[in-house]
Motif scaffolding. Sequence first.
Motif, PDB file in Angstrom:
ATOM      1  N   LEU A  82      37.096  39.870  39.598  1.00 43.29           N
ATOM      2  CA  LEU A  82      36.390  40.343  38.532  1.00 43.29           C
ATOM      3  C   LEU A  82      35.557  41.511  39.156  1.00 43.29           C
ATOM      4  CD1 LEU A  82      34.532  36.837  37.480  1.00 43.29           C
ATOM      5  CD2 LEU A  82      35.978  38.483  36.066  1.00 43.29           C
ATOM      6  N   TYR A 136      38.184  38.536  30.736  1.00 47.16           N
ATOM      7  CA  TYR A 136      39.375  39.306  30.907  1.00 47.16           C
ATOM      8  C   TYR A 136      40.098  39.729  29.696  1.00 47.16           C
ATOM      9  CZ  TYR A 136      39.419  38.464  35.940  1.00 47.16           C
ATOM     10  OH  TYR A 136      39.026  38.476  37.589  1.00 47.16           O
ATOM     11  N   GLN A 173      38.613  42.657  28.467  1.00 49.06           N
ATOM     12  CA  GLN A 173      39.146  43.814  29.046  1.00 49.06           C
ATOM     13  C   GLN A 173      40.298  44.463  28.499  1.00 49.06           C
ATOM     14  OE1 GLN A 173      39.639  42.944  33.282  1.00 49.06           O
ATOM     15  NE2 GLN A 173      37.415  42.569  33.566  1.00 49.06           N
ATOM     16  N   LEU A 174      41.189  43.535  27.601  1.00 46.89           N
ATOM     17  CA  LEU A 174      42.034  43.954  26.967  1.00 46.89           C
ATOM     18  C   LEU A 174      42.178  44.701  25.504  1.00 46.89           C
ATOM     19  CD1 LEU A 174      44.188  40.496  27.397  1.00 46.89           C
ATOM     20  CD2 LEU A 174      44.518  42.885  28.616  1.00 46.89           C
ATOM     21  N   TYR A 204      49.570  44.112  34.727  1.00 44.65           N
ATOM     22  CA  TYR A 204      48.589  43.834  33.519  1.00 44.65           C
ATOM     23  C   TYR A 204      47.800  42.753  34.233  1.00 44.65           C
ATOM     24  CZ  TYR A 204      51.857  46.144  30.543  1.00 44.65           C
ATOM     25  OH  TYR A 204      52.579  47.076  29.849  1.00 44.65           O
ATOM     26  N   TYR A 205      46.735  42.952  34.918  1.00 43.66           N
ATOM     27  CA  TYR A 205      46.352  41.958  35.942  1.00 43.66           C
ATOM     28  C   TYR A 205      45.031  41.201  34.943  1.00 43.66           C
ATOM     29  CZ  TYR A 205      48.303  44.749  39.612  1.00 43.66           C
ATOM     30  OH  TYR A 205      49.173  45.375  40.482  1.00 43.66           O
ATOM     31  N   SER A 206      44.559  41.676  33.895  1.00 48.43           N
ATOM     32  CA  SER A 206      43.614  40.950  33.226  1.00 48.43           C
ATOM     33  C   SER A 206      44.492  39.608  32.583  1.00 48.43           C
ATOM     34  CB  SER A 206      43.163  41.764  32.075  1.00 48.43           C
ATOM     35  OG  SER A 206      42.293  42.642  32.744  1.00 48.43           O
TER      36      SER A 206
END
Length: 211
Positions: free
Chosen positions: A151, A206, A209-210, A39-41
Amino acid sequence: MPKTQQPTILSYVKDLPNLLSLSGLACTLLAIYSSILGYYSIAMIGMVWAVAFDWADGLVARKLKGRTETDAKFGGQLDVLIDIVSYGVTPAILLLSYGHFEPIYLIGAFIMVAAAAIRLSYFSTYGLAGGTKYTGLALDNNSLILVFIFLFESFFTHEAFSIVLYISGVGLAILNVSEIKTPKLSGNPRNVYLLGAYTLVITAIYGLQLL
């Protein structure tokens, strides 16, 4: 003379700067956990907030009245120990996770953690060069830069960005232990505001993005 009673270990948790340091550690743990799960964000949000809390603890410590020399020493030691996790271990785990924990990524991860440990040990020994500048790139820059680089992940294939991340991580490690002199950014109130803005912008990007 009666012997002065030594304070308990947990008594230092009540110190506000130490609470901020531990809040940063919580963000770091979130970043590590999220990196491992992919879960990089969320990991990026945790990494940038870890820096924000790290800067905040120093700012509060300098302004807080009534802190003893022992309080400052304990806080400094706590800060260094958290820094090795936040700026050495966390980016290394990010690299390992993004590289699917392939053995080749262990080399880069080791270089990153080793450079962070050496950098912090050098700073603990010699402090600021001339009282104003760091020798080598300060470790908090690692997270700030990697969060920015991430990013652009969507512009690359996974394999290509793995190489970008590898080169970036090792490159930052080299700068950490280099002889370049960099200013102490966290000591300038203007930079604190800039970091606050950067943290909020990164969190928003970020966070979206989720959704």
